[in-house]
Design a protein around this motif. Structure first.
Motif, PDB file in Angstrom:
ATOM      1  N   LYS A  41       0.869  -1.183   0.000  1.00 14.43           N
ATOM      2  CA  LYS A  41       0.000   0.000   0.000  1.00 14.43           C
ATOM      3  C   LYS A  41       0.903   1.230   0.000  1.00 14.43           C
ATOM      4  CE  LYS A  41      -3.886  -2.316   1.338  1.00 14.43           C
ATOM      5  NZ  LYS A  41      -5.146  -2.352   0.586  1.00 14.43           N
ATOM      6  N   PRO A  42       0.401   2.366  -0.426  1.00 17.41           N
ATOM      7  CA  PRO A  42       1.208   3.585  -0.311  1.00 17.41           C
ATOM      8  C   PRO A  42       1.122   4.185   1.101  1.00 17.41           C
ATOM      9  CG  PRO A  42      -0.722   3.886  -1.776  1.00 17.41           C
ATOM     10  CD  PRO A  42      -0.889   2.588  -1.061  1.00 17.41           C
ATOM     11  N   GLY A  43       1.792   5.302   1.284  1.00 20.23           N
ATOM     12  CA  GLY A  43       1.675   6.089   2.516  1.00 20.23           C
ATOM     13  C   GLY A  43       1.925   5.292   3.773  1.00 20.23           C
ATOM     14  N   PRO A  44       0.989   5.363   4.738  1.00 19.61           N
ATOM     15  CA  PRO A  44       1.212   4.725   6.044  1.00 19.61           C
ATOM     16  C   PRO A  44       1.199   3.194   6.002  1.00 19.61           C
ATOM     17  CG  PRO A  44      -0.495   6.425   6.163  1.00 19.61           C
ATOM     18  CD  PRO A  44      -0.235   6.186   4.714  1.00 19.61           C
ATOM     19  N   GLY A  45       1.018   2.611   4.809  1.00 19.88           N
ATOM     20  CA  GLY A  45       1.069   1.155   4.686  1.00 19.88           C
ATOM     21  C   GLY A  45       2.291   0.685   3.915  1.00 19.88           C
ATOM     22  N   HIS A  57       5.411   0.266   4.524  1.00 17.92           N
ATOM     23  CA  HIS A  57       6.490  -0.531   5.133  1.00 17.92           C
ATOM     24  C   HIS A  57       6.196  -2.030   5.049  1.00 17.92           C
ATOM     25  CE1 HIS A  57       3.485   0.157   8.190  1.00 17.92           C
ATOM     26  NE2 HIS A  57       3.947  -0.864   8.875  1.00 17.92           N
ATOM     27  N   ILE A  58       5.037  -2.376   4.499  1.00 19.45           N
ATOM     28  CA  ILE A  58       4.693  -3.788   4.272  1.00 19.45           C
ATOM     29  C   ILE A  58       4.749  -4.048   2.763  1.00 19.45           C
ATOM     30  CG2 ILE A  58       2.926  -5.579   4.546  1.00 19.45           C
ATOM     31  CD1 ILE A  58       4.100  -4.610   7.219  1.00 19.45           C
ATOM     32  N   ALA A  61       8.916  -4.384   6.760  1.00 21.27           N
ATOM     33  CA  ALA A  61       8.685  -5.034   8.052  1.00 21.27           C
ATOM     34  C   ALA A  61       7.904  -6.344   7.918  1.00 21.27           C
ATOM     35  CB  ALA A  61       7.936  -4.080   8.990  1.00 21.27           C
ATOM     36  N   GLN A  78       2.778  -9.176   2.770  1.00 24.28           N
ATOM     37  CA  GLN A  78       1.366  -9.549   2.816  1.00 24.28           C
ATOM     38  C   GLN A  78       0.903 -10.002   1.438  1.00 24.28           C
ATOM     39  OE1 GLN A  78      -1.163  -6.482   4.473  1.00 24.28           O
ATOM     40  NE2 GLN A  78      -3.039  -7.382   3.658  1.00 24.28           N
ATOM     41  N   ASN A 134      -2.622 -10.561  -0.524  1.00 31.35           N
ATOM     42  CA  ASN A 134      -3.980 -10.075  -0.316  1.00 31.35           C
ATOM     43  C   ASN A 134      -5.075 -11.039  -0.773  1.00 31.35           C
ATOM     44  OD1 ASN A 134      -3.195  -7.293   0.565  1.00 31.35           O
ATOM     45  ND2 ASN A 134      -2.238  -7.317  -1.454  1.00 31.35           N
ATOM     46  N   ILE A 183      -3.886 -15.041   7.811  1.00 34.41           N
ATOM     47  CA  ILE A 183      -4.449 -14.028   8.716  1.00 34.41           C
ATOM     48  C   ILE A 183      -5.966 -14.170   8.773  1.00 34.41           C
ATOM     49  CG2 ILE A 183      -4.885 -11.537   8.892  1.00 34.41           C
ATOM     50  CD1 ILE A 183      -2.059 -12.184   9.710  1.00 34.41           C
ATOM     51  N   ILE A 239      -5.889 -14.121   3.157  1.00 27.77           N
ATOM     52  CA  ILE A 239      -4.907 -13.058   3.361  1.00 27.77           C
ATOM     53  C   ILE A 239      -3.780 -13.719   4.149  1.00 27.77           C
ATOM     54  CG2 ILE A 239      -4.390 -10.893   4.536  1.00 27.77           C
ATOM     55  CD1 ILE A 239      -7.932 -11.630   3.533  1.00 27.77           C
ATOM     56  N   PHE A 255       0.399 -13.509   5.685  1.00 26.89           N
ATOM     57  CA  PHE A 255       1.382 -12.521   6.151  1.00 26.89           C
ATOM     58  C   PHE A 255       2.610 -13.222   6.710  1.00 26.89           C
ATOM     59  CE2 PHE A 255       3.066  -9.716   9.549  1.00 26.89           C
ATOM     60  CZ  PHE A 255       3.392  -8.619   8.755  1.00 26.89           C
TER      61      PHE A 255
END
Lengths: 161, 161
Positions: free
Chosen positions: A70-74, A76-77, A111, A114, A116, A137, A156, A158
């Motif tokens: 994901k972009p932005g706050p996601g 790091h995955i 970190a 994932q 999806n 998950i 999902i 991880f």
């Protein structure tokens, strides 16, 4: 089996692999009608995305793409996708590609990784992922329309890095 | 509160809502630096995607987008996203928008609605979704970088239709 970056001249060998996988409609939530160019745009992303091929004796047996899930706050995955040529299944190509993707993500500071939408009837893939450190998950019930088995679940998955 | 399709002239009122939500970095996995035009491209999708606004006395208090969650063999499951203006929070706008999206998806023959990344600390949203029939399918640990709370989980949520 060597893993190297997917280069500009590789697509004519990669597209038949991608085309056969998406037209089979049994493992990927991709539009089965997409063109070679549309598929290339989805599969070969600009950096930080990264696409590779698995090569032996100059022949491409599989391909993988990876990058932020994901972009932005996601961001790091990471996530990744893998496709193996029909004639090369069961030879460990998927495992080699997945191991490469995990190493790549770790080296690039992600970190975790994932997935999806892993089709639950794609047991070969699910087993490979579990062996390499992924857990399920959760499973979205009936979220994948399988051509033979009807509506089956999408896992999902991880793996922390 | 009326819900109607997001029209061509609405974006100047919608963009500040979207901008404030993504720049707060606490609920959406969107790039916080995206421009108005990039955001418009993501928020206002071509059909079968559908975007709406929540309006009262000519003023827009919230917006939602909805459509298929995945292409191809995943396209019978819908997804949706909701944003509410800061000054309108706690007034039920999110609930009205979510109820609209569920009705829309049901009318368009979707078999369920999936949310791919609900920030677990966004308890207001999580509670609304649960009240409207969603359950948490699973939570990806630490997948969201919250500006205050650090790395928190992302729920995958699902509601059968």
């Amino acid at each position: 089996m060597e893993i190297r970056e997917l280069g500009d001249t590789d697509w004519p060998q990669v597209w038949p692999i991608v085309r056969d996988v998406i037209r089979a409609r049994d493992t990927f939530t991709y539009d089965p009608e997409m063109t070679a160019e549309q598929a290339r745009g989805i599969w070969v992303e600009a950096p930080p995305g990264h696409a590779v091929v698995a090569v032996e004796d100059g022949r491409i047996y599989g391909t993988a793409k990876m990058g932020p899930n994901k972009p932005g706050p996601g961001s790091h995955i990471s996530t990744a996708s893998f496709m193996v040529a029909g004639e090369a299944r069961g030879k460990g190509v998927g495992t080699v590609l997945c191991r490469y993707a995990l190493d790549w993500a770790r080296e690039h500071g992600y970190a975790g990784m994932q997935f999806n939408a892993v089709v639950e009837t794609n047991v070969t893939a699910v087993e490979i992922y579990k062996r390499l450190g992924f857990t399920v998950i959760g499973t979205v019930p009936g979220a994948f329309e399988h051509p033979v088995q009807g509506r089956v679940g999408l896992h999902i998955m991880f793996c922390p890095l």
